[in-house]
Design a protein around this motif. Structure first.
Motif, PDB file in Angstrom:
ATOM      1  N   ILE A  30      45.536  39.275  38.632  1.00 18.30           N
ATOM      2  CA  ILE A  30      45.197  40.637  39.045  1.00 18.30           C
ATOM      3  C   ILE A  30      45.010  41.568  37.837  1.00 18.30           C
ATOM      4  O   ILE A  30      45.690  42.579  37.717  1.00 18.30           O
ATOM      5  CB  ILE A  30      46.278  41.182  39.996  1.00 18.30           C
ATOM      6  CG1 ILE A  30      47.672  40.874  39.433  1.00 18.30           C
ATOM      7  CG2 ILE A  30      46.120  40.627  41.400  1.00 18.30           C
ATOM      8  CD1 ILE A  30      48.805  41.546  40.133  1.00 18.30           C
ATOM      9  N   ASP A  84      42.811  43.699  37.188  1.00 18.68           N
ATOM     10  CA  ASP A  84      42.377  45.047  37.549  1.00 18.68           C
ATOM     11  C   ASP A  84      43.571  45.942  37.887  1.00 18.68           C
ATOM     12  O   ASP A  84      43.480  47.171  37.789  1.00 18.68           O
ATOM     13  CB  ASP A  84      41.392  45.000  38.719  1.00 18.68           C
ATOM     14  CG  ASP A  84      41.903  44.180  39.892  1.00 18.68           C
ATOM     15  OD1 ASP A  84      42.565  43.139  39.664  1.00 18.68           O
ATOM     16  OD2 ASP A  84      41.648  44.562  41.051  1.00 18.68           O
ATOM     17  N   LEU A  85      44.725  45.337  38.243  1.00 15.25           N
ATOM     18  CA  LEU A  85      45.920  46.109  38.572  1.00 15.25           C
ATOM     19  C   LEU A  85      46.923  46.181  37.416  1.00 15.25           C
ATOM     20  O   LEU A  85      47.782  47.050  37.405  1.00 15.25           O
ATOM     21  CB  LEU A  85      46.625  45.503  39.795  1.00 15.25           C
ATOM     22  CG  LEU A  85      45.815  45.489  41.095  1.00 15.25           C
ATOM     23  CD1 LEU A  85      46.611  44.802  42.194  1.00 15.25           C
ATOM     24  CD2 LEU A  85      45.413  46.900  41.500  1.00 15.25           C
ATOM     25  N   PRO A 112      46.752  46.502  33.522  1.00 14.98           N
ATOM     26  CA  PRO A 112      45.967  46.682  32.296  1.00 14.98           C
ATOM     27  C   PRO A 112      46.569  45.907  31.118  1.00 14.98           C
ATOM     28  O   PRO A 112      47.747  45.565  31.124  1.00 14.98           O
ATOM     29  CB  PRO A 112      46.044  48.187  32.036  1.00 14.98           C
ATOM     30  CG  PRO A 112      46.605  48.812  33.254  1.00 14.98           C
ATOM     31  CD  PRO A 112      47.326  47.747  34.010  1.00 14.98           C
ATOM     32  N   GLU A 125      43.062  37.312  29.193  1.00 15.23           N
ATOM     33  CA  GLU A 125      42.500  36.246  30.019  1.00 15.23           C
ATOM     34  C   GLU A 125      42.806  34.894  29.404  1.00 15.23           C
ATOM     35  O   GLU A 125      42.596  34.664  28.215  1.00 15.23           O
ATOM     36  CB  GLU A 125      40.996  36.410  30.202  1.00 15.23           C
ATOM     37  CG  GLU A 125      40.445  35.382  31.172  1.00 15.23           C
ATOM     38  CD  GLU A 125      39.011  35.626  31.592  1.00 15.23           C
ATOM     39  OE1 GLU A 125      38.619  35.051  32.623  1.00 15.23           O
ATOM     40  OE2 GLU A 125      38.299  36.384  30.900  1.00 15.23           O
ATOM     41  N   TYR A 165      45.433  35.292  34.053  1.00 15.80           N
ATOM     42  CA  TYR A 165      45.729  36.220  32.966  1.00 15.80           C
ATOM     43  C   TYR A 165      47.198  36.137  32.592  1.00 15.80           C
ATOM     44  O   TYR A 165      48.049  35.771  33.402  1.00 15.80           O
ATOM     45  CB  TYR A 165      45.386  37.654  33.388  1.00 15.80           C
ATOM     46  CG  TYR A 165      43.899  37.834  33.582  1.00 15.80           C
ATOM     47  CD1 TYR A 165      43.111  38.381  32.594  1.00 15.80           C
ATOM     48  CD2 TYR A 165      43.283  37.398  34.751  1.00 15.80           C
ATOM     49  CE1 TYR A 165      41.746  38.520  32.758  1.00 15.80           C
ATOM     50  CE2 TYR A 165      41.917  37.523  34.929  1.00 15.80           C
ATOM     51  CZ  TYR A 165      41.155  38.083  33.929  1.00 15.80           C
ATOM     52  OH  TYR A 165      39.800  38.208  34.084  1.00 15.80           O
TER      53      TYR A 165
END
Length: 182
Positions: free
Chosen positions: A79, A81-82, A84, A88, A94
């Motif tokens: 996630i 996008d949630l 920061p 990767e 991630y």
């Protein structure tokens, strides 16, 4: 197959006496010319996030990531996008990220256990150490062929990866975890 971040490192049956890595499946999160880092996927501990960090209201299981820095908590997720500042690894997986954001997400019940996995410690190798261990038949590399590696059933993971590899590995897949019980 060569080690790359995002690949799985599978403990060879020949290291059954190694208490740190016996039957381990490790997600490699970093592999460079100077070092390698990964987390053991199939070693759940009897701790939850809330046990280790009381101000986070979360009962997600903690896993033993490896023998290095076992007093530090690490996390792998899908996630970015949630969370920061995540790094990767490969294929939508991630590593790490902003802990304050993570804490807010957990306390507000905005994550599922299939989104993230927590580890105490990590598995690490210095320059050429992993390749040396592979040459000594301590490890083999496998592709991460799971739809969601963060929600895999860890109980038979090592056995299933050996069966998937085939050949003589099929014999070892059914060996008892404690040969003294044989």
């Amino acid at each position: 197959m060569k080690p790359y971040k995002g690949k799985l490192l599978i403990a060879e049956p020949s290291i059954l006496n190694d208490s740190s890595f016996n039957r381990a499946i490790i997600l490699l999160t970093e592999h460079t010319s100077s070092n390698s880092v990964g987390f053991i996927l199939n070693r759940p501990l009897n701790y939850s996030v809330n046990d280790l960090i009381p101000d986070i209201d979360c009962s997600f299981t903690i896993y033993q990531g490896g023998p290095v820095e076992q007093d530090n908590l690490y996390f792998v997720h899908k996630i970015p996008d949630l969370i920061p500042e995540s790094i990767e690894v490969a294929n939508g997986i991630y590593w790490g990220g902003n802990f304050s954001s993570l804490k807010d997400l957990l306390n507000n019940n905005l994550l599922n256990e299939s989104d993230i996995r927590f580890f105490l410690g990590y598995s690490g190798w210095s320059k050429n150490q992993l390749e040396d261990e592979m040459n000594q038949n301590s490890w083999f590399i496998a592709d991460n062929d799971f739809d969601n590696i963060l929600s895999i059933e860890e109980e038979n993971l090592w056995k299933n990866k050996l069966l998937q590899k085939g050949g003589n590995y099929k014999l070892w897949a059914n060996a008892p975890s404690d040969f003294n019980l044989n």
